[in-house]
Design an enzyme around this catalytic site. Structure first.
Site, mmCIF file in Angstrom:
data_model
loop_
_atom_site.group_PDB
_atom_site.id
_atom_site.type_symbol
_atom_site.label_atom_id
_atom_site.label_comp_id
_atom_site.label_asym_id
_atom_site.label_seq_id
_atom_site.Cartn_x
_atom_site.Cartn_y
_atom_site.Cartn_z
ATOM 1 N N GLU A 121 85.018 20.357 -0.373
ATOM 2 C CA GLU A 121 84.702 20.411 -1.804
ATOM 3 C C GLU A 121 84.377 21.832 -2.260
ATOM 4 O OE1 GLU A 121 81.735 17.425 -2.655
ATOM 5 O OE2 GLU A 121 83.152 15.781 -2.285
ATOM 6 N N GLU A 268 86.607 10.723 2.189
ATOM 7 C CA GLU A 268 85.260 10.141 2.148
ATOM 8 C C GLU A 268 85.212 9.044 1.097
ATOM 9 O OE1 GLU A 268 82.145 12.990 1.445
ATOM 10 O OE2 GLU A 268 82.895 14.396 2.942
#
Length: 503
Positions: A121, A268
């Site tokens: 991220e 995820e």
């Protein structure tokens, strides 16, 4: 004790230049975080993975011990370049090559590394490093090409779904255009190398932040009546869950940049089993169970998404263990499928999930002494287990299979496990005032076969779940003391007297 069914199907094949190449059977993997105060050893982690049939894992680093423990298991591994190493790798081809040499080439083919996640991220957590993402990917890929590993190991970088703006309806979604100078060359790299977009999808947070706009059932994959389904007014596609809507939003966002042939792997996704009562009331065991059970079923059934039905969206569940050291909201500590001692947090409901490798943890766990347990407390707990606990400790008598090694640790391990199995492995029956712990490693040795050892004695003892689990009551008839290597107890004395009478 809860029975956990976890998953897996065949491995995920990604061929270049077409989304339909991801249409092979999808898989479910698991992320392994390490912010755990009593982190299991790599050997214990791998034993749990094997017991559960988990064949895909993602590591948040390239821990050498884990990579060694995973060797020769066949488990497919995604290793990661941590964010704090991205700058060095993104600025130096030599640094990237050295990283690949140490963390990949040194371990394959024994360890089945299939992907490298470069950072995590970055656009939303480390934006200053964003300009280096593509160079880091390119340098690592070049090192794989030089080692002839580029077809076996794909390279990508996980993104937060928050980089997608106007995500509903999905057909109107686009990436935050601030990041176009990064996203366009990134997508070109993924396309040219036959890799996939890594995306983190958290319907829990979408639900939390919607202020009631998103129904809980829609976030949890629960069945919705047709009039409650969300409809994309541009495509007339019907959406029955947040997960599919976010994945399709990513597909449409890529199309907005003229890329329509890059598969998506969800790196995820999950739901917390506990949260702050006032601010996170829907972080519950039931909701976590519902979400992950439905997610697994949805992925393994190869349902795909409304935009790409039947196209695999392989997904890694966040996460294997509860991470009690994580900071932030209460829920940050409770995303795991298992506690650190190997006990499942809840029983997944996987009926109808398709063909999966399912393993019952109640046939795979044992109760053993903790390595740092106080000998006096072990002695007291052993006395209780062989007395009021009504465990059959006769295999511990001299001349019997489990007498050796003749020490309190070994004998207590046998007695603790026998009680644990007798009590049907119900929660709390492997504690003994803190001197026992659960393991997936069978402690049987030689001719000493521990109760619950599958494939050996295969026995599973039954018992009431209401009996005390960790008392160390003193009035015990079978007290085992160790002195000079000999085991003395009232049980042994009675046995000797009986033998004399028989003779």
């Amino acid at each position: 004790m809860a029975v956990l069914l976890l998953l897996l199907l065949m491995h995920f094949l990604v061929l270049p230049h077409t989304v339909s190449a991801a249409a092979g059977d999808a898989f479910i993997g698991v992320n392994i975080g390490t912010d755990v105060s009593e982190m299991p050893s790599p050997k214990e982690i791998v034993a749990l993975l094997k017991a559960q049939g988990i064949q895909h894992v993602r590591l948040y680093d390239a821990d050498q011990s884990m990579l060694i423990a995973l060797a020769n298991t066949g488990i497919r591994v995604t290793v990661s370049v941590p964010n704090d190493q991205l700058l060095g790798i993104g600025q130096s081809n030599a640094t990237a090559a050295k990283w690949v040499s140490r963390n990949v080439i040194a371990h394959v083919p024994g360890t089945n590394i299939t992907a490298i996640a470069v950072g995590s991220e970055i656009l939303t957590t480390l934006p200053n490093a964003a300009p280096l993402i593509v160079s880091a990917l390119t340098f690592i890929h070049s090192a794989l090409v030089a080692a002839n590993l580029d077809q076996q190991i794909k390279v990508s970088t996980p993104h937060s779904s928050s980089i997608i703006l106007d995500s509903f309806p999905p057909s109107q979604a686009f990436f935050n255009r601030t990041w176009n100078p990064v996203m366009v060359p990134l997508l070109k790299f993924l396309q040219s190398t036959g890799s996939y977009l890594m995306l983190n999808v958290y319907p829990y947070y979408d639900y939390q932040q919607s202020n009631g706009v998103i129904p809980l059932d829609y976030a949890l994959f629960r069945p919705l009546p047709p009039n409650k389904e969300a409809v994309d007014s541009n495509t007339l596609l019907h959406y029955t869950n947040v997960f599919d809507a976010v994945v399709d939003a990513a597909y449409f966002a890529m199309s907005d940049l003229n890329f329509s042939n890059i598969p998506i792997v969800v790196t995820e996704s999950g739901w917390p089993s506990k949260g702050d009562l006032s601010t996170e009331p829907d972080a519950t065991v039931d909701n976590a169970n519902t979400y992950n059970s439905n997610l697994i079923r949805h992925v393994l059934n190869n349902t795909g998404t409304p935009k790409h039905p039947g196209i695999a969206v392989s997904t890694y569940i966040y996460e294997l263990y509860n991470e009690d050291l994580r900071i932030g909201p209460t829920s940050e500590k409770y995303w795991g499928l298992f506690y650190a001692n190997g006990e499942p947090v809840y029983t997944l409901h996987l009926t109808g999930a398709g063909t999966i490798f399912a393993n019952d943890t109640t046939n795979q766990t044992f109760c053993v002494t903790k390595s740092n347990a106080d000998p006096k407390m072990l002695q007291a707990a052993l006395d209780w287990a062989c007395g009021p606990g009504k465990v059959d400790c006769s295999p511990l008598l001299q001349g019997q299979p489990c007498y050796e090694p003749d020490n309190v640790v070994s004998h207590a391990t046998y007695a603790f496990n026998a009680y644990y199995q007798k009590m049907a492995k119900s929660p709390g029956t492997c504690d003994f005032k803190g001197v026992a712990t659960i393991t997936t490693t069978d402690p049987s040795h030689g001719s000493c076969i521990f109760p619950g050892s599958s494939g050996k004695n295969g026995s599973k003892l039954n018992g009431t779940l209401l009996a005390p689990s960790n008392s160390t009551s003193s009035g015990c008839l079978s007290q085992y003391y160790y002195n000079g290597g000999y085991l003395t107890s009232s049980v042994i004395l009675v046995a000797l007297l009986l033998s004399v009478l028989v003779l």
